[in-house]
Structure formats: C-alpha cells, structure tokens
Scaffold this active site. Structure first.
Site, PDB file in Angstrom:
ATOM      1  N   SER A   1       0.846  -1.193   0.000  1.00  6.09           N
ATOM      2  CA  SER A   1       0.000   0.000   0.000  1.00  6.09           C
ATOM      3  C   SER A   1       0.876   1.236   0.000  1.00  6.09           C
ATOM      4  O   SER A   1       2.098   1.154  -0.039  1.00  6.09           O
ATOM      5  CB  SER A   1      -0.925   0.037   1.224  1.00  6.09           C
ATOM      6  OG  SER A   1      -0.163   0.058   2.412  1.00  6.09           O
TER       7      SER A   1
ATOM      8  N   TYR B   1      -2.777   0.673  -3.395  1.00  6.10           N
ATOM      9  CA  TYR B   1      -3.954   1.250  -2.759  1.00  6.10           C
ATOM     10  C   TYR B   1      -3.543   2.115  -1.569  1.00  6.10           C
ATOM     11  O   TYR B   1      -2.463   1.969  -1.005  1.00  6.10           O
ATOM     12  CB  TYR B   1      -4.937   0.156  -2.328  1.00  6.10           C
ATOM     13  CG  TYR B   1      -4.364  -0.832  -1.348  1.00  6.10           C
ATOM     14  CD1 TYR B   1      -4.543  -0.654   0.020  1.00  6.10           C
ATOM     15  CD2 TYR B   1      -3.647  -1.928  -1.787  1.00  6.10           C
ATOM     16  CE1 TYR B   1      -4.007  -1.553   0.922  1.00  6.10           C
ATOM     17  CE2 TYR B   1      -3.116  -2.837  -0.892  1.00  6.10           C
ATOM     18  CZ  TYR B   1      -3.298  -2.642   0.468  1.00  6.10           C
ATOM     19  OH  TYR B   1      -2.764  -3.532   1.354  1.00  6.10           O
TER      20      TYR B   1
END
Length: 155
Positions: free
Chosen positions: A24, A57
């Site tokens: 991430s 993300y």
C-alpha cells in the site's frame, strides 16, 4: 468511456519506505481529504527521480503527519526524499468531462500544501474540449511559509 484524472497529489515527498509492511501507500488523511482520495482507493504513483511507475492502494496514516510511505513491494520503487505524483482516476463518458473538476495539490519539500488547483474542461471556440487550470485559495490552516510572514515581521 475514457479514463481521467480524478485527484492528484503532485510532487509530494516520500517520507519512508517499509518493505516488511503489507502493500500500500500510507498517506496523511488531511491531504487525501482535501484532494478527494479515499482509503483503499487504487492510485498510480510516478517517481519523479527514477521514473518508476506503480499502482497500489491508499491507507491512512496519522492526521497532520504529512506522511507519504511506500509499503511492501512498492517500497522498492522509492527512497526517502524522492518526489512522487500520486494520481487517482475514474472512467467517465466523454461528455461528462464538462462536469468533472479534479482537485490537484502541489507540495513543498516538507509536504506542506503549496497550491490547490482544479482542472477543468470547457468548450471553447478553439475546440470542443479545452483544458484550464484554476488556482484555488489555500486552506486557512496551511503551514506553507511563503516568506510573507517574515517580511511583515521585518517591516
């Protein structure tokens, strides 16, 4: 449908890279809220120093921390101090371009918000889809030091 920019953090400085954390990018939620980027949203990241381009993300870090930390495999693409462009996107019908207004934030080297911009598309006499950039007032709580405070103190 076409893919367009939905929100962008332009020139934010990487504050860390954690190879052992699950994948991430960790971002300050205050920056994300202002730009309109949501947790778990996929973003493209472009490293201005190396040219590396990745997708991952978003997760939120501590509010006010000004963090930009690449995690997991993404940590291999950036080093602390690198400037990156983080861009979220969406798909719209071509005619919806007139109704979109992506928020773009630019940053100082210390990850203070420098400029708040909006991209706009309008029909003009020159072309049916013309591009414009609007500069918006900075947030009142911005920590950006443009030198004006120092000038006032000296005067």
């Amino acid at each position: 449908m076409i893919r367009i920019v939905r929100a962008e953090l332009h020139g934010i400085t990487v504050t860390g890279a954690d190879l052992d954390y699950h994948g991430s990018i960790t971002l300050d939620p205050e920056h994300c809220d202002l730009a309109g980027i949501r947790p778990l949203e996929f973003v493209d990241i472009w490293n201005k120093q190396s040219g590396a381009r990745i997708s991952t993300y978003v997760i939120f870090g501590e509010a006010g921390s000004k963090c930009c930390i690449l995690n997991g495999a993404a940590a291999r693409t950036c080093q602390r101090g690198d400037q990156v462009i983080i861009c979220s996107s969406s798909y719209v019908e071509e005619t919806a371009l007139y109704d979109t207004a992506p928020m773009v934030l630019t940053f100082t080297p210390k990850n203070d918000v420098k400029d708040v911009l909006r991209y706009r598309v309008k029909e003009t006499a020159r072309r049916p889809f013309d591009f414009f950039i609007e500069t918006l007032p900075r947030a009142e709580n911005s920590d950006v030091d443009d030198g004006s405070a120092a000038d006032r103190a000296i005067a």
